[in-house]
Every structure is written in C-alpha cells, then in structure tokens.
Design a protein around this motif. Sequence first.
Motif, PDB file in Angstrom:
ATOM      1  N   GLU A 500      30.142  45.905  46.904  1.00 61.63           N
ATOM      2  CA  GLU A 500      31.094  45.170  46.058  1.00 61.63           C
ATOM      3  C   GLU A 500      30.550  43.770  45.814  1.00 61.63           C
ATOM      4  OE1 GLU A 500      35.676  45.163  46.608  1.00 61.63           O
ATOM      5  OE2 GLU A 500      34.960  43.289  47.491  1.00 61.63           O
ATOM      6  N   THR A 502      31.002  40.096  43.647  1.00 63.22           N
ATOM      7  CA  THR A 502      31.993  39.299  42.925  1.00 63.22           C
ATOM      8  C   THR A 502      31.450  37.912  42.624  1.00 63.22           C
ATOM      9  OG1 THR A 502      34.240  38.403  42.958  1.00 63.22           O
ATOM     10  CG2 THR A 502      33.062  38.485  45.055  1.00 63.22           C
ATOM     11  N   TYR A 506      35.504  37.982  38.658  1.00 64.94           N
ATOM     12  CA  TYR A 506      35.090  39.324  38.265  1.00 64.94           C
ATOM     13  C   TYR A 506      34.544  40.044  39.488  1.00 64.94           C
ATOM     14  CZ  TYR A 506      32.137  42.981  36.257  1.00 64.94           C
ATOM     15  OH  TYR A 506      31.526  44.158  35.971  1.00 64.94           O
ATOM     16  N   LYS A 507      34.923  41.342  39.670  1.00 69.55           N
ATOM     17  CA  LYS A 507      34.475  42.124  40.814  1.00 69.55           C
ATOM     18  C   LYS A 507      33.930  43.449  40.309  1.00 69.55           C
ATOM     19  CE  LYS A 507      37.015  41.914  44.450  1.00 69.55           C
ATOM     20  NZ  LYS A 507      38.131  42.100  45.404  1.00 69.55           N
TER      21      LYS A 507
END
Length: 516
Positions: A500, A502, A506-507
């Motif tokens: 993940e 980021t 925004y991710k």
Amino acid sequence: MKKVLLTCFLCFAIIVARTQIISISPDQTNEFSPNVEYTFTATIVFDYSSMIGLGGCYVTQLPTAPVGHTFTFKAKFADANQKQTFQINHPDGSYTKFEFKKIKSLFYPTSCAQVPNQTPVNVPRCQTVNIPISFTNVQWGANFENPTLCFGSITNYEYQLPNQWTLNGQTSTGSNWIAGTNSVTVTSDASNGVNGVILIRPKTVTAGLQNGQTPGQIPINRAAPTLTITGSQAICSGTSDYQVALPAGATIQWTLSGSDASIVGCSTCSTVTVSRNTSVDVSVVLTATVTDCIQTYPSLTKPIRLGKPSVDQSGYITDGTYYPIKIYNGLSSDYNELCKGHTAITQFSYAGETNVTWMRTFASPTNTVWWNYGDDIKLYFYALSQSQRFQMTATNACGSFVRDYAFRSKACSGGCLQYQVSPNPAANNINIIVPNIPGPCDGPTAFGAQDNGNEQRDVIITEVRLYDNLGVLKKVKQVNKVKQLSLDVTALKGGVYFIEVTDGTYKETQQVIIQK
C-alpha cells in the motif's frame, strides 16, 4: 641613621643609572637573516659570567676575556621565524636577556608572508601567450606572537609553472621553482597547464633555508572549446554548407554516412559542402572529428534530412513500454488501443522537421481529455468505449509530412496505477518509484475538454505499508515526500503480499509476490 639612609639611596640611584645603559648593537628593532654571522656589542650593568643562545640562535665567538660591562661577541640566528634570545648570565645567578623577533625566515607559515590567491587566467589552447602577474609585496612574520608581528617587505619570490612554461628565460619542468619578483610575465607553451595552477611563494633570503609558506595559487583556465556543427537540417536539392568554428591549431575531418549524399571538395576544411544525390526522402548523418594539439574531441554529428520529414512510428504508455503506433486509414483495426485509466504519450522521432502540429479530428465523447505538447500529444481515457483521432503534420523547408492516428480505450487489469513496483516477484528488496512520465489518475472530474495538464497532481510517496494475504501489517516505512524508495523484504517468508503506497491523500494498493 641618616648616613645609612643616604648611602642606600645613593646605591639605588647607581643601580637605576646602570639599568638605563643596558644596550646591544645592532639593536632588536633591526631585521636579521638566518645563518648569517653578526657581530654584536653589548653593554650590561652586572658582571659577566657566561652567555647562551635561546630559541635557536647560537654564539659563534664568545667575548674576549677579561669581559667588562661592554663587550663584543659574534652569533648567528637559526632558520626559524620565531623569537630568539641571547642570555648573559651573571655571577650571582641573575641574567640579562636580549630578545630578537625580526628574523627573516620562512620556516613557519604565517599570514604575513602569505601570497594571496589570484584570479584565474584564461590561456587559449594551442597558443603561446604572455601572462602578466603582479601583486602587493607581502611581509616577513614572527611566529607565535600575539598579535602577529609582521615586518619589512619581501621583494623576492619564486614561481612553480606548468611543464614547458617559461619565466625570465627559464623553462619549467613542472616541479622546479623559478625566481621572480612581485611583478613578472609568464609565458605559456601551446598545450600544457590544462586544469593546472601557477604557484607563488616568497623566496628565502639565502639558499638552503626551509620554506613552510603555503603558496598562493593562480588557476589556469585552458578550457576545451565548445564545438558544434552549424548548417541546415534539410537539403531539398543541390548542396548545403556546414561549418565548425575551429580553435587555433585544430584540424578537422568530415565524413558522411551512406551514399545518398556526398562531400563536395574539401573534407578537412572548417566548412564542408554536402550534396544531395537522391530524390528519395531519407536521412544521412554528417560527422566531424576535431583534433588540436592537446586531444581529439568526441565526434560531432548532425542528422541531415534529404527532402521532406518522416516519422519513426513509436511511442510508450505510463510504464515506459514502447510499442508501434498504427496509422489510421479508416478501419477499426487501425485504432491504437490504450488501457482505461492509463496515459499514453505519443513520443515520435522526427527526421528533418522544423515544425510539428497536431489537430484532433474526432473525439467520442467530445470532452475526452488530451494535451498538446508541440511535437507530441498525451491522451487519457477515464472510461471504456472512448476514442480520439488526430492528424499530425511535420514540416521542414522541403515540404510537409501528414499522418492520421486513432486511439481508443479498452479494459486492462491493474486499472490506473500511479506507482511502479518492481521486481515482482521479489526476493530481497521491493522498489517503489513514481515513473518519470506525467499521467493523471484522478478520474474524469479532474479534467475538462480543454484541460492543459495544469491540474495534474504532483505524485509523491510519503508512506509504504506491506500486508500479508491475511491483512497482517508486516512492514511500514515513512518518508518525506520522495519519488522513489526501496523496501527490504529479506526477512519475510515467501508468499502473496499487498503493498500500500500513499502520498497522504491518494492511496494505491498492488499485489506483490515474495519468492524465496
């Protein structure tokens, strides 16, 4: 009682009177050279017993017995620009000292004798030039004094020059020192001294003395010339001239690729004439190799278009993969298919163009986003079943080249990805980067039909998290707004993981495999 007091008063008066006549000649205000024998005349108050030199000076001839309160001796100062003292010992254990600080030695470095660095001198390559050098005389200095004692004026200097440079008729070996003053003219040779310096330091008063002064420097700017080929990008017919401005003493050799053009006349002159030998629109490469008295420079090349421009059909998408660009002739098979959520860059290579223009001829829907970057365009499809068609015109002095291109969106796995994760599978490290290709991924609300790209978000990385396939957090790394980073996964077991990434707002999550 009065008689005793009077006697003591007279004794004190006599002592004071004698104290006033302590002297030495030459006195301490004079300047002295090391290793030179001087004759001194000293006058003292108390009786003489013996004498020694301190700080490096030494007595070469003691006073002749019997020694009175005025006597002569001979002595030398050491090669050390520091305080040196003659000590006269008396029979009662007391002593008289004569201190000398003005010793003209350069043994210790001092600010007084430091020749200042000078501004760089420009010396053209392959030329012999005269270089005037002048500066204010520096001074001798006594070390270990506070404040520093600077005295006199140094008028003799020595210069270390690049090999084969000359001063006062003497040629440098590159390491020898040549005598001069504070105003000289140095003469260069044709080739030495590139990235070099001229060193200057004060000269010792006699031969054989040590010189601990840091030399002043004059940087030598003997820069390589800036070489370029000037001339037309295209030859429509006949001939065209091309030129390289050669520095003094340089030679040139021209060559030309292929047989579609040829060199007419001199191929070793600074100006060359190229003749077009074909009616076909092609490209050739003109090469110039320049050599001077120092080096042969990297070859200069100039692509020349013979006739109208053409286009190399290639481009890439956001992951940097090149693929052929189809020409549109009106068939559905002529469409270049691009993934929804990806940005396509049509980066072409043009031959011999002077101007490139793009015109969109069709868009469905009409607000489909595109950007015009002059030579190239950028497209973004935020939904399926979207299409755009364009006409590209490349023009040079010989005419224009026109092509039509069509693009449409298709479904692709992976969606819109802002970050590039590799390698995948990985064993030791996973690298996350922001590709150096502009590409918005914020969806249709970020763009309008006339969007010029100014609304793009600057993609960065602030945090990376790695989860296993059960959703357990295994690694986390926080950074301060970077464009790339590496995540060490050496200690993790093999399997499927989710990374993940980021930037704070925004991710994005991507699947990765760790292989062991």
